[in-house]
Design a protein around this motif. Sequence first.
Motif, PDB file in Angstrom:
ATOM      1  N   VAL A  74       0.834  -1.202   0.000  1.00  0.00           N
ATOM      2  CA  VAL A  74       0.000   0.000   0.000  1.00  0.00           C
ATOM      3  C   VAL A  74       0.866   1.250   0.000  1.00  0.00           C
ATOM      4  CG1 VAL A  74      -1.679   1.330   1.339  1.00  0.00           C
ATOM      5  CG2 VAL A  74      -1.951  -1.137   1.095  1.00  0.00           C
ATOM      6  N   ASP A  75       1.897   1.267   0.823  1.00  0.00           N
ATOM      7  CA  ASP A  75       2.762   2.437   0.908  1.00  0.00           C
ATOM      8  C   ASP A  75       3.463   2.693  -0.421  1.00  0.00           C
ATOM      9  OD1 ASP A  75       4.107   4.444   2.803  1.00  0.00           O
ATOM     10  OD2 ASP A  75       5.820   3.455   1.882  1.00  0.00           O
ATOM     11  N   ASP A  76       3.939   1.623  -1.044  1.00  0.00           N
ATOM     12  CA  ASP A  76       4.651   1.768  -2.309  1.00  0.00           C
ATOM     13  C   ASP A  76       3.720   2.265  -3.416  1.00  0.00           C
ATOM     14  OD1 ASP A  76       7.176   1.408  -3.708  1.00  0.00           O
ATOM     15  OD2 ASP A  76       6.174  -0.176  -4.822  1.00  0.00           O
ATOM     16  N   ALA A  77       2.425   1.949  -3.280  1.00  0.00           N
ATOM     17  CA  ALA A  77       1.449   2.392  -4.277  1.00  0.00           C
ATOM     18  C   ALA A  77       0.912   3.789  -3.984  1.00  0.00           C
ATOM     19  CB  ALA A  77       0.290   1.407  -4.345  1.00  0.00           C
ATOM     20  N   GLY A  78       1.373   4.425  -2.926  1.00  0.00           N
ATOM     21  CA  GLY A  78       0.972   5.792  -2.620  1.00  0.00           C
ATOM     22  C   GLY A  78      -0.110   5.933  -1.586  1.00  0.00           C
ATOM     23  N   GLY A  79      -0.558   4.817  -0.972  1.00  0.00           N
ATOM     24  CA  GLY A  79      -1.591   4.883   0.056  1.00  0.00           C
ATOM     25  C   GLY A  79      -1.042   5.407   1.367  1.00  0.00           C
ATOM     26  N   ARG A  80      -1.796   6.279   2.025  1.00  0.00           N
ATOM     27  CA  ARG A  80      -1.328   6.859   3.290  1.00  0.00           C
ATOM     28  C   ARG A  80      -2.361   6.749   4.411  1.00  0.00           C
ATOM     29  NH1 ARG A  80       2.272   6.254   0.615  1.00  0.00           N
ATOM     30  NH2 ARG A  80       3.833   7.717  -0.184  1.00  0.00           N
ATOM     31  N   THR A  81      -3.583   6.253   4.095  1.00  0.00           N
ATOM     32  CA  THR A  81      -4.604   6.138   5.129  1.00  0.00           C
ATOM     33  C   THR A  81      -5.367   4.828   4.950  1.00  0.00           C
ATOM     34  OG1 THR A  81      -6.488   7.121   3.952  1.00  0.00           O
ATOM     35  CG2 THR A  81      -4.911   8.649   4.963  1.00  0.00           C
ATOM     36  N   GLN A  82      -6.227   4.542   5.921  1.00  0.00           N
ATOM     37  CA  GLN A  82      -7.019   3.323   5.878  1.00  0.00           C
ATOM     38  C   GLN A  82      -8.088   3.358   4.782  1.00  0.00           C
ATOM     39  OE1 GLN A  82      -6.807   0.465   7.707  1.00  0.00           O
ATOM     40  NE2 GLN A  82      -4.983   1.117   8.809  1.00  0.00           N
ATOM     41  N   ILE A  83      -8.258   4.478   4.107  1.00  0.00           N
ATOM     42  CA  ILE A  83      -9.181   4.518   2.965  1.00  0.00           C
ATOM     43  C   ILE A  83      -8.732   3.513   1.900  1.00  0.00           C
ATOM     44  CG2 ILE A  83      -9.994   5.947   1.043  1.00  0.00           C
ATOM     45  CD1 ILE A  83     -10.038   8.312   2.972  1.00  0.00           C
ATOM     46  N   ALA A  84      -7.428   3.347   1.743  1.00  0.00           N
ATOM     47  CA  ALA A  84      -6.909   2.352   0.800  1.00  0.00           C
ATOM     48  C   ALA A  84      -7.398   0.961   1.173  1.00  0.00           C
ATOM     49  CB  ALA A  84      -5.381   2.393   0.791  1.00  0.00           C
ATOM     50  N   HIS A  85      -7.421   0.667   2.463  1.00  0.00           N
ATOM     51  CA  HIS A  85      -7.811  -0.665   2.911  1.00  0.00           C
ATOM     52  C   HIS A  85      -9.315  -0.870   2.772  1.00  0.00           C
ATOM     53  CE1 HIS A  85      -4.200   0.387   5.658  1.00  0.00           C
ATOM     54  NE2 HIS A  85      -3.821   0.160   4.420  1.00  0.00           N
TER      55      HIS A  85
END
Length: 579
Positions: free
Chosen positions: A324-335
């Motif tokens: 997730v971090d490598d793809a640019g995600g920074r919050t639980q919205i990604a999850h």
Amino acid sequence: MKPAASTESRPRRLPFLQGVLPINPAQLPHDIIAGITLAALGIPEVMGYTKISGTPTVTGLYTILLPLIAFAVLGASRQLVVAADSATAAILAGELTAVASLGSPEYVGLTSTVALTVAVMLVIARVFRLGFLADFLSRSALIGFLTGVGVQVAAGELSGLIGLPKQGHGPIMQIVSAFERIPVAHLATTALSFAVLAVIIGCKRFVPRAPGALIAVIGSILASGFFNFAGRGIAVTGEVPGGLPTLFLPHLPVDDINQVLATAASCFIVIIAQSAATARAYANRYNEKGDDNADLIGLAAANAAAAFTGTFVVNGSPTKTEMVDDAGGRTQIAHLTTAVIVLLVLLFLTRPLSLLPAAVLSAIVFMIGVKLIDVKGMAELFRMQKDELVVALLTAGVVVFVDVMHGILAAVVLSLIAHARHSYRLHTHVLTRNPAGHWVPHRVEPNLYAVPGIVVYRFEADLFYANTGRFTEEVLTLVNEADQVLRWVVIDASVINNIDYTGGKALIQVGEELDRRGVGIAAVALPTGVRSEIERYKALRARGAHREIFATVDAAIDALHNVAPTTSAASPDETKKPG
């Protein structure tokens, strides 16, 4: 280096949705894309974990549905992904087979019971603020533990790669069995396995952002349907139930309670250590304030959700968090985005999953095991801290040659032993002045004087029961082997932060021994250090003896260089004569 997001202007967060709020509109598209990426990479991975845990394939999908949502709502970390994990899956398979057959309905039910038990343990840990327990599993022990799990996982899939059933107890026998049966391997399955491995490794090597495992899964499903793999002797997954998971309360068979508790305790330790370490690392990366104890509630809710939906223990996953971090995600919205995609898969796409060749999952799990074998971490330990390399190797050895649960115990015990060794293997010095007037440390040897008749002995660790023997021995050696009349021994305690009862008694006994030899004892201790403890033990107070506590070594030497031990001289920071 990735930009740090300051938390100074962030408003006070609610006790829930801490990983989601506040929502940054500019970040939202990146989180959604990261969630899609996690679904693409994570779905094949969690399906693979079911081969490790011995549960139906669909239970892997369940681990990234409600558990993911539960942690996003109640957890504190904005980055940590909570889902199926190879280490906890291996613990389940290694321990619960003692009371139920792998894959049986009783076994699957017990995996949910363990998840609920883990949730209760995590709530208890939160009530008593036991988040600090994560600190008692050292990084070196964790490297060894995960490496051992990696060997165990990879070895268990070798037979599946060549289309044969697993044989042999333990990783070593499974490796031997697989190689012995190569002449009778199923050629079509073996070719498919090597093709999947080539796709995964090739994507990782040449197109790192491409979802190699997902490409292999989709490609093999299409090939399976077109060429009728099942009819050609290539084993496929079979029917995968669609729709939402059924909610139920796991049953706890009284006869199996001890095994359930032991398995849950092992999972609990791994979850505490691995989740906290991962959450802290990413919070530090983005200058955010982590909260281990709040994350415990999120982890408890996630495991309760897993239990109620018929799946197994979930854990903070370093690999998925990095995805997730490598793809640019920074919050639980990604999850949450990932959970929505998994829901769509469960509702509309489980039929194609029934065509998935079993060898594809074996290849994916094999690669997961290989990635867990931390050669880089072991090499780094070899270069930087060889004694901790021993801890890592011993932990890995216990996992490989005994079992995962004992590997957990070994990791904890060896971590504590390593800590005790570091505390015990202290540094001590004798200080002398060089021509420029600066204090120079020397190894502890007699006849090194600060000024004639005075020895300064520096003890650079907390004084506690395990090292008082060395303290006493070295001080008395300096006195007994002196080649001139010694008047004072100055104990530099300025770097000591604690003196336990045994240490206090040792300090008193050393003072009494020096009194009998006509040698005075003084200390250098700061008010922020152990000065109050020295005074509380009255270690420097004795009838007929003059003893002092000074703020610096220089102050001690200046005050004592012309003073005999039995006379009185006020120290620079004492206004009364010692009583």
